[in-house]
Design a protein around this motif. Structure first.
Motif, mmCIF file in Angstrom:
data_model
loop_
_atom_site.group_PDB
_atom_site.id
_atom_site.type_symbol
_atom_site.label_atom_id
_atom_site.label_comp_id
_atom_site.label_asym_id
_atom_site.label_seq_id
_atom_site.Cartn_x
_atom_site.Cartn_y
_atom_site.Cartn_z
ATOM 1 N N ASP A 237 16.517 86.095 11.709
ATOM 2 C CA ASP A 237 17.834 85.786 12.228
ATOM 3 C C ASP A 237 18.624 85.168 11.079
ATOM 4 O O ASP A 237 18.312 84.060 10.627
ATOM 5 C CB ASP A 237 17.728 84.801 13.398
ATOM 6 N N MET A 238 19.616 85.892 10.588
ATOM 7 C CA MET A 238 20.314 85.481 9.376
ATOM 8 C C MET A 238 21.077 84.169 9.557
ATOM 9 O O MET A 238 21.297 83.428 8.608
ATOM 10 C CB MET A 238 21.276 86.582 8.915
ATOM 11 N N MET A 239 21.491 83.882 10.792
ATOM 12 C CA MET A 239 22.291 82.686 11.011
ATOM 13 C C MET A 239 21.455 81.409 10.954
ATOM 14 O O MET A 239 21.810 80.438 10.299
ATOM 15 C CB MET A 239 23.022 82.785 12.361
ATOM 16 N N THR A 240 20.300 81.405 11.637
ATOM 17 C CA THR A 240 19.480 80.187 11.691
ATOM 18 C C THR A 240 18.341 80.191 10.685
ATOM 19 O O THR A 240 17.732 79.159 10.436
ATOM 20 C CB THR A 240 18.882 80.000 13.095
ATOM 21 N N GLY B 40 13.980 82.682 16.883
ATOM 22 C CA GLY B 40 15.295 82.391 17.434
ATOM 23 C C GLY B 40 15.800 83.496 18.329
ATOM 24 O O GLY B 40 15.306 84.616 18.321
ATOM 25 N N GLY B 41 16.821 83.165 19.122
ATOM 26 C CA GLY B 41 17.423 84.119 20.039
ATOM 27 C C GLY B 41 18.322 83.351 20.977
ATOM 28 O O GLY B 41 18.979 82.393 20.572
ATOM 29 N N GLU B 42 18.351 83.746 22.247
ATOM 30 C CA GLU B 42 19.131 82.984 23.222
ATOM 31 C C GLU B 42 18.534 81.583 23.379
ATOM 32 O O GLU B 42 19.246 80.601 23.586
ATOM 33 C CB GLU B 42 19.137 83.715 24.562
ATOM 34 N N GLU B 43 17.223 81.508 23.313
ATOM 35 C CA GLU B 43 16.504 80.241 23.261
ATOM 36 C C GLU B 43 15.541 80.332 22.090
ATOM 37 O O GLU B 43 15.298 81.407 21.561
ATOM 38 C CB GLU B 43 15.737 79.993 24.567
ATOM 39 N N PHE B 44 14.996 79.203 21.683
ATOM 40 C CA PHE B 44 14.068 79.197 20.554
ATOM 41 C C PHE B 44 12.639 79.090 21.069
ATOM 42 O O PHE B 44 12.343 78.288 21.962
ATOM 43 C CB PHE B 44 14.390 78.041 19.612
ATOM 44 N N VAL B 45 11.745 79.902 20.489
ATOM 45 C CA VAL B 45 10.369 79.998 20.951
ATOM 46 C C VAL B 45 9.410 79.647 19.819
ATOM 47 O O VAL B 45 9.550 80.144 18.698
ATOM 48 C CB VAL B 45 10.053 81.420 21.461
#
Length: 210
Positions: free
Chosen positions: A48-51, A121-126
């Protein structure tokens, strides 16, 4: 870490990077350059390039890898979400919200480096923790809770909330339950116990820890 990175490399090449690699092989005999190019494609495909965290595609690959290759007796999942994040975004702007996500992810990764855990990462973090039992996963989640607090990301959009906090749901099960995502669904259920309550806490098996 190295084993999974090697697995991702092989998976990516089989999935479609062979053609790209063959083009470069015809143009250059420099194997190191080819390897760097392959790693760049993996980064684009799985990060995920943003986080800076691994993305959903990487998580799906890792779940299968854990179940089929590692075959742990137990695996734990931690899911977290930033508390009142919409309010933070609305008050400070989406740019500031993205910065907060990055800082929270950095604080979480700083803890996970000690436990061989990956953050997706995504809608929530796992967080996926092979060979980690429930009680140990709860302690790790409490460390993550404290790390986010100590990151000290100031907020003034809500009364009584001085810094950005997060809520964490924890579940433990088998590799098969990880592969069919039922374990992730259970961790998400625990997360919503926090989110429907006071937030800024950890939930496991219906019990809340602060």
């Amino acid at each position: 870490y190295n084993l999974f990175k090697h697995f991702l490399l092989r998976f990516s090449i089989v999935a479609g990077f062979i053609a790209v690699r063959s083009v470069f092989l015809r143009q250059s005999s420099n194997e190191r350059y080819i390897k760097e190019m392959s790693n760049s494609f993996i980064k684009l495909a799985y990060n995920d390039m943003m986080t800076g965290t691994l993305n959903k595609k990487a998580m799906e690959t890792y779940c299968a890898f854990v179940a089929e290759k590692m075959m742990p007796k137990k695996v734990s999942v931690i899911i977290y979400d930033i508390d009142y994040f919409k309010s933070y975004n609305d008050h400070y702007s989406h740019i500031k919200g993205d910065e907060a996500l990055k800082l929270v992810a950095k604080s979480v990764v700083g803890v996970l480096e000690r436990f061989d855990g990956y953050l997706f990462g995504g809608e929530e973090f796992v967080v996926i923790l092979p060979n980690v039992a429930e009680d140990a996963a709860r302690r790790i989640a409490c460390e993550l809770l404290d790390a986010v607090r100590k990151a000290g990301i100031v907020r003034g959009d809500l009364p009584g909330r001085r810094v950005v906090t997060a809520s964490f749901g924890v579940a433990c099960g088998t590799g098969e339950e990880l592969r069919d995502y039922s374990l992730i669904a259970e961790a998400d259920k625990q997360l919503y116990i926090c989110k429907n309550g006071e937030k800024d806490c950890v939930a496991v098996n219906g019990a809340v820890f602060q």
